[in-house]
Structure formats: C-alpha cells, structure tokens
Design a protein around this motif. Structure first.
Motif, mmCIF file in Angstrom:
data_model
loop_
_atom_site.group_PDB
_atom_site.id
_atom_site.type_symbol
_atom_site.label_atom_id
_atom_site.label_comp_id
_atom_site.label_asym_id
_atom_site.label_seq_id
_atom_site.Cartn_x
_atom_site.Cartn_y
_atom_site.Cartn_z
ATOM 1 N N HIS A 1 36.376 29.418 40.195
ATOM 2 C CA HIS A 1 35.126 28.662 40.319
ATOM 3 C C HIS A 1 35.145 27.316 39.604
ATOM 4 C CE1 HIS A 1 33.230 31.858 42.473
ATOM 5 N NE2 HIS A 1 33.400 32.731 41.492
ATOM 6 N N GLY B 1 31.766 38.936 42.553
ATOM 7 C CA GLY B 1 32.774 38.588 41.562
ATOM 8 C C GLY B 1 32.336 38.970 40.158
ATOM 9 N N ASP C 1 28.395 33.979 42.822
ATOM 10 C CA ASP C 1 29.386 35.002 43.190
ATOM 11 C C ASP C 1 29.000 36.340 42.546
ATOM 12 O OD1 ASP C 1 31.559 36.477 43.884
ATOM 13 O OD2 ASP C 1 33.063 35.213 42.907
#
Length: 501
Positions: free
Chosen positions: A157, A209, A206
């Motif tokens: 990211h 994630g 996310d």
C-alpha cells in the motif's frame, strides 16, 4: 516544547521504508521488497558512518564533541547468517582515530563478543526460560510468518515517491561483476508528508488485508500471552476475549483498527495543521532538507545484493542544539544468498565475562582486557567506568561518620562496598582483608590495632580500628579511601567527598 519537538525525529526514519511499491519499468518492486523481509542464509560486508553537521555558532567544546562522534564508524568485513538463530560478524569499530577489531557470534543460547585486547569473550545469554520467560524458539515460525505478512501488506500500500527509477547495471559484489537491477529512490521530508495520507487511505480500504494481518498476529501472539509467563499480567478479561475464538477476536480487532483509521483520516488534514502549529520544528525535520537517497541492487532472483543509503535529517535551529543536521551513510554487499553458510563461532571454551551478572564490578570488566589495549583505555579514560563519587554528611547519623581523637572513622564495609572492594573476614579472627576492585591489591587491618598493611607494605594508622557497640567495624576514613585509590576532601560546611577517577 523542547521535549515534544524531538518526537518528530523518528518520523524521518520512515523515509527508509517508503521506497515505493508499484512496478517501475517492468520491475516488480513490491515482490522484491517483500522477498527481502524473509530471513535466509547468506554472507555480507558493510560499512556505516555518522556525521553531525555543526550549527553556526557552535562552541569550541561542542565542536570537539561533534568531532569525536563523527569519528565513529562500523566496518563489517565478514557477516554470515546461517539461519534464524545462528550468525557471526567479524569487523571493526572506529573511534577517535583508532580501530577496534571484534568478532561476534550468536546461537540459540546467547551472543559472544571477542574484542581486540580482551582476555576472554563477553557473553550475553539469550535464553531466559529459566527466569520465567517463555522460550521464544517455539514461536519463531509464527512470528516470522506474521512479520512477512505484515511487511507485504504495508509495502503493497505504499505509494511511489516522485523520484524513483529502475535501470540495468553491472556492479561488483564481493569482487565479482554481477548483472543487477538498480532501484534508485530519492525522497525528502515534504514528500513524506504527502505520502502518508494516501498510504493510510490504501490501508483503510483493504479490509480483507487487515484481517489477514490481524489473523497472523493472533497466531503469533496468542500462544505467547496465554503461556504460563502471561499469568502474572493483568488483563484476564481481554485474554478471555481473545481465547473465545480466533474468528471473533480477528473480526473485533480488525473492526476496531478500521474504525480508528477512518476516524483518523477524517480529521487528518486538520490534525496535521494543528500538529504543525504546535510543533513548528516539523517544518524543518520533515522539510526539503531532510533527504533520503537509496540505491538497492537486485539480482535475477530479486534478492538484494548491494545497497547504498544516505539519510540526512535536518534539525531545527535552537540555541541549546549545536548541530543542524545528522547524516547517516551505509553501504553493503551480499552474496551466497540462500546458500550453505557456516558461521565463525567465537571460542568460549576458556571462559567468558557475563555482563548480565549484576555482581560484575568495574574492576572485573577492566581486568578482562589487557592494560595496553585500546578498549581498556576507552573504558577507563574515556568512559571512566571506574569513577566513583561518595558524599558523606558527618552531622547526619545516616552516614555513620564518627569523629574520635581528631580522626574521622567510617564503617569499613560501607565505604569498601561503595568503592566496589571485596571484604574477606575469617570467623573468629580480628583480621580483615579488603581487596581493591581495580588493582586487585590487598589491604589488611586488624580490629583494635593501629597496624595495617597495603599490598604487603606495613602502615601505622593514626588511630586503631575499632568495633562499635552495634558490632560495626570502623576504620579511619582517609586511610581506607586513599588505600582504595580515592581522594578525600572536606568543604567549608564539613561535608566529606570521596572521589575516585
């Protein structure tokens, strides 16, 4: 405010990891950086140096200290990593124009360091199981897995900085020319602030994630905190919640992280403006003069084989701060990555000096080195590990100073132990032996007698050693202090100072 402003300094270190993650010129930076997080075997060499840049108006004394700090360097001639718990380093520390060679090795049980001039290695045990701390070896696989997944998540990211490029080069690595991919990054403090918000936005978006990383964290940390070691800590309710089930715990923690991130991002611009107003020093520390220049060289398997890094952190002007910038430089080369590596173990068969032993004295440390060695001189002259300062108030009963026949007496054991001396006394005998911690010399006194000896030479005391009604043995203050290498002085108010260099 002076304390708060230094909170900004660690933020500058984030520059090191914000190297970008998106593909550049067809090179998958994300994959390459993630692979570098996985511990593997290999060999390496490295140099590291630090430079403090003096501020205008720095005093002569400040410049002398800065010069001394700038003389520090670290050179690793041979670094070997066999696996997660076995490694060795041979190199030298540079300081004040001198080089101090050293050899370090680490295994499952501890770390041994042999430095030039030492009579035996210094040893630091790493196995604390017997002290009630859980043996971490059993958890290393899950911890490594969490570290890799967390690293992969965050790197994925990270947005690319403006100045990032990739090119094919041929570079020497351990004397061999190797075809490599060179990743070049340059990033300043202003650009860092511009990367933080998009990075956090990517992370907050996310959710799956986040759950994956939290799940890996759960697998790594729950067995540790639920061990017998953790029963001494408070927070049983929290532990019970974690133990209820992994899915419940992961969902709850992930939701909390997501909520915190969303709330933080909603107020990010306002909070940043307020922080800048409260800490104007941030404009300097995270400004255009704080710069990271990083060169990473990857081989065809995307292993890092070479690295050059220069980090300059600008510091705000302050009359109490004699430096305007700190520069850190490091260069390294790596080879035999993933190959068979056998470390160079430090020989500990002849004994070691265990620095974790709370009973180790300055004299024992010094005697572990040759008196003509550089480290001996550093410890004694520069670091002054033998320095002692004892202040006695003769008018306060707490210090037990007794004046008798124009002689100041002090408890033998108190003053001797303050100067790290060892006392030996045989039951039933009136003779007491005091062993000087620094020289190893012996001082012998006898209760009720003026006759004493220092290193075998007879000495007649001004007044005899005596035993107080409470059973404490008293000796003339000046005699015992000076025999142990200290000086005695009395100020105009009668306070007594015992000082040993």
């Amino acid at each position: 405010m002076k304390r708060l402003k230094w909170l900004a300094l660690p933020l500058a270190l984030m520059l090191v990891v914000l190297a970008g993650c998106q593909a550049v010129a067809g090179f998958d930076i994300n994959k390459a950086l993630v692979q570098s997080l996985t511990l593997t075997s290999g060999e390496s060499k490295q140099t590291l140096s630090i430079e403090l840049v003096p501020a205008p108006g720095a005093s002569a004394e400040d410049l002398e200290i800065i010069k001394l700090i700038n003389s520090f360097s670290l050179t690793v001639d041979s670094g070997k990593t066999q696996d997660a718990t076995h490694a060795s380093i041979k190199g030298a520390v540079g300081f004040n124009g001198e080089k101090l060679p050293f050899h370090l090795s680490m295994d499952d049980e501890g770390m041994a360091v042999l430095v030039d001039g030492a009579k035996q290695p210094i040893y630091i045990p790493l196995d604390y199981a017997e002290e009630g701390v859980p043996n971490m070896d059993a958890y290393m696989e899950d911890i490594q897995k969490f570290s890799t997944q967390a690293g992969e998540f965050f790197i994925k990211h990270l947005p690319n900085p403006n100045k990032i490029s990739v090119k094919k080069v041929t570079e020497p690595v351990n004397g061999e020319s190797v075809n490599l991919t060179n990743l070049q990054v340059e990033l300043n403090g202003e650009e860092l602030l511009n990367l933080v918000k998009p990075f956090l936005t990517n992370v907050a978006g996310d959710e799956e994630g986040i759950k994956t990383v939290v799940g890996a964290f759960y697998d790594a940390i729950y067995p540790i905190i639920s061990s017998e070691f953790a029963t001494d800590f408070e927070g049983e309710d929290a532990l019970g919640t974690l133990a209820e089930s992994k899915p419940v715990a992961v969902a709850a923690i992930s939701a909390a992280i997501k909520s915190e991130l969303d709330g933080f991002l909603a107020k990010y611009d306002q909070s940043l403006a307020e922080l800048k107003a409260e800490l104007p020093e941030l404009e300097t520390v995270l400004g255009k003069d704080t710069v990271l220049k990083l060169n990473l060289y990857f081989d065809g398997n995307q292993n890092i084989r070479k690295e050059n890094m220069e980090l300059t952190v600008a510091l705000p002007a302050d009359e109490d701060l004699p430096i305007q910038a700190v520069k850190l430089r490091t260069d390294s080369e790596l080879w035999n990555v993933g190959g068979k590596v056998d470390i160079d173990e430090v020989d500990t068969s002849a004994g070691v000096l265990d620095l974790t032993d709370e009973n180790v004295t300055p004299g024992q440390v010094l005697r572990s080195f040759k008196s003509d060695s550089q480290l001996y001189k550093w410890l004694k002259d520069d670091l002054q590990i033998t320095y002692k300062y004892v202040l006695l108030d003769p008018y306060n009963d707490y210090y037990d100073v007794i004046s008798k026949d124009n002689t100041s007496f002090v408890p033998l054991r108190y003053v001797s132990e303050e100067l790290d001396a060892e006392i030996k006394w045989t039951q039933g005998s009136k003779q007491i032996v005091i062993i000087d911690d620094i020289t190893g010399g012996q001082i012998v006194v006898t209760q009720g007698s003026k006759q004493a000896s220092v290193n075998g030479s007879p000495v007649t005391l001004a007044q005899p050693v005596f035993v107080h009604e409470d059973g404490t043995t008293y000796v003339p203050l000046r005699f015992i202090a000076e025999s142990l290498g200290a000086t005695v002085s009395v100020d105009e108010d009668g306070w007594i100072t015992i000082e040993r260099q």
